[in-house]
Design a protein around this motif. Structure first.
Motif, PDB file in Angstrom:
ATOM      1  N   HIS A   1     101.201 101.944  39.716  1.00 54.29           N
ATOM      2  CA  HIS A   1     102.664 101.959  39.760  1.00 54.29           C
ATOM      3  C   HIS A   1     103.271 100.555  39.789  1.00 54.29           C
ATOM      4  O   HIS A   1     104.492 100.418  39.900  1.00 54.29           O
TER       5      HIS A   1
ATOM      6  N   ALA B   1     105.003  97.343  38.686  1.00 53.52           N
ATOM      7  CA  ALA B   1     106.007  97.248  37.631  1.00 53.52           C
ATOM      8  C   ALA B   1     106.798  95.954  37.763  1.00 53.52           C
ATOM      9  O   ALA B   1     106.884  95.366  38.835  1.00 53.52           O
TER      10      ALA B   1
ATOM     11  N   SER C   1     105.662 100.410  43.553  1.00 54.44           N
ATOM     12  CA  SER C   1     104.956  99.201  43.136  1.00 54.44           C
ATOM     13  C   SER C   1     104.451  98.470  44.370  1.00 54.44           C
ATOM     14  O   SER C   1     104.867  98.734  45.503  1.00 54.44           O
TER      15      SER C   1
ATOM     16  N   ARG D   1     106.174  99.231  33.429  1.00 54.61           N
ATOM     17  CA  ARG D   1     104.767  99.165  33.814  1.00 54.61           C
ATOM     18  C   ARG D   1     103.945  98.576  32.680  1.00 54.61           C
ATOM     19  O   ARG D   1     104.391  98.506  31.540  1.00 54.61           O
TER      20      ARG D   1
END
Length: 257
Positions: free
Chosen positions: A98, A100, A79, A135
């Motif tokens: 990615h 999250a 992330s 996500r």
């Protein structure tokens, strides 16, 4: 004799420059000097790997390059918050698939069958407190059965093991007291999303203002702006997850009516 400054520098190098080579036997975390020249691309599928035959670290690119092009790799499915913490940068807002919100779920201390649930989880090598990366476009594997198990209100200790078998061993989603385990899990997820959004000490409008004017050139103020942008994105993920979960709960209730 190493000074405090020496130790801080060494720790910083290890945190920001280390590379994980899964194909390398033994300790897979290493320092690879030339890897410093390879920047992260959220869309890259190229990684540094250990080639046993060549006895060398190699890069197999995922695209064609011309002389003078910058070569990219992936630092992993991280992330923006993880990238900022480990490497000091993060991709442009909204560009990192990615990104999250990291949510921790645990057994309630008020659950009268908490000990039995802990035993059932331990028997399956599942912790009684676990963090999931949620996500904006998908729920992580394992989240729904875990939430259903933690949140389920049961009548006996025998039901605890039976539910664990159904959720974790058989992969089924039983109905408890007329309510599906999917709805139980979604209800718990909505509650956790609400609590997570309320837990931010910063005001959302203030974060949006900081995120909209991130200064360049590095330094403290830039990091403040980047952290605000990450919090804005986390809130978006939590809000979207809550909305989708509530929609699904309404669908389940309509289907039951």
């Amino acid at each position: 004799m190493f000074t405090r400054s020496d130790i801080q520098w060494a720790v910083g190098v290890c945190l920001s420059r280390s590379v994980r080579l899964d194909d390398l036997a033994g300790e897979p975390i290493v320092l690879v000097p030339f890897a410093d020249f390879l920047n992260h691309d959220v869309n890259s599928e190229a990684f540094l790997v250990w080639d046993e035959q060549q006895q060398a670290v190699v890069l197999r690119p995922d695209r064609s390059y011309k002389a003078g092009d910058q070569v990219f790799i992936s630092y992993g499915p991280k992330s923006s918050g993880e990238l900022l913490l480990s490497y000091g940068f993060c991709p442009p807002p909204g560009s990192n698939q990615h990104d999250a919100a990291h949510m921790t779920f645990t057994l309630s201390s008020k659950d009268k069958y908490k000990h039995a649930k802990q035993q059932a989880l331990a028997a399956r090598n599942i912790p009684s407190s676990e963090t999931f990366s949620v996500r904006i476009d998908a729920l992580p594997a394992g989240l729904m059965p875990y939430l259903a198990f933690c949140a389920a209100e049961l009548w006996s200790a025998a039901e605890v093991e039976q539910l664990a078998v159904q959720l974790f061993d058989e992969g089924t989603c039983p109905v408890l007291n007329g309510v599906s385990c999917e709805q139980i899990a979604l209800t718990a997820l909505v509650q956790q999303c609400k609590a997570a959004q309320q837990a931010y000490p910063q005001q959302q409008d203030a974060d949006k203002q900081l995120a909209a004017s991130v200064p360049g050139g590095g330094g403290f103020l830039q990091r403040v702006g980047l952290m605000a942008a990450i919090r804005v994105r986390e809130r978006q993920i939590l809000s979207r997850t809550e909305f989708v979960a509530q929609q699904r709960i309404r669908e389940l209730k309509r289907a039951k009516a």
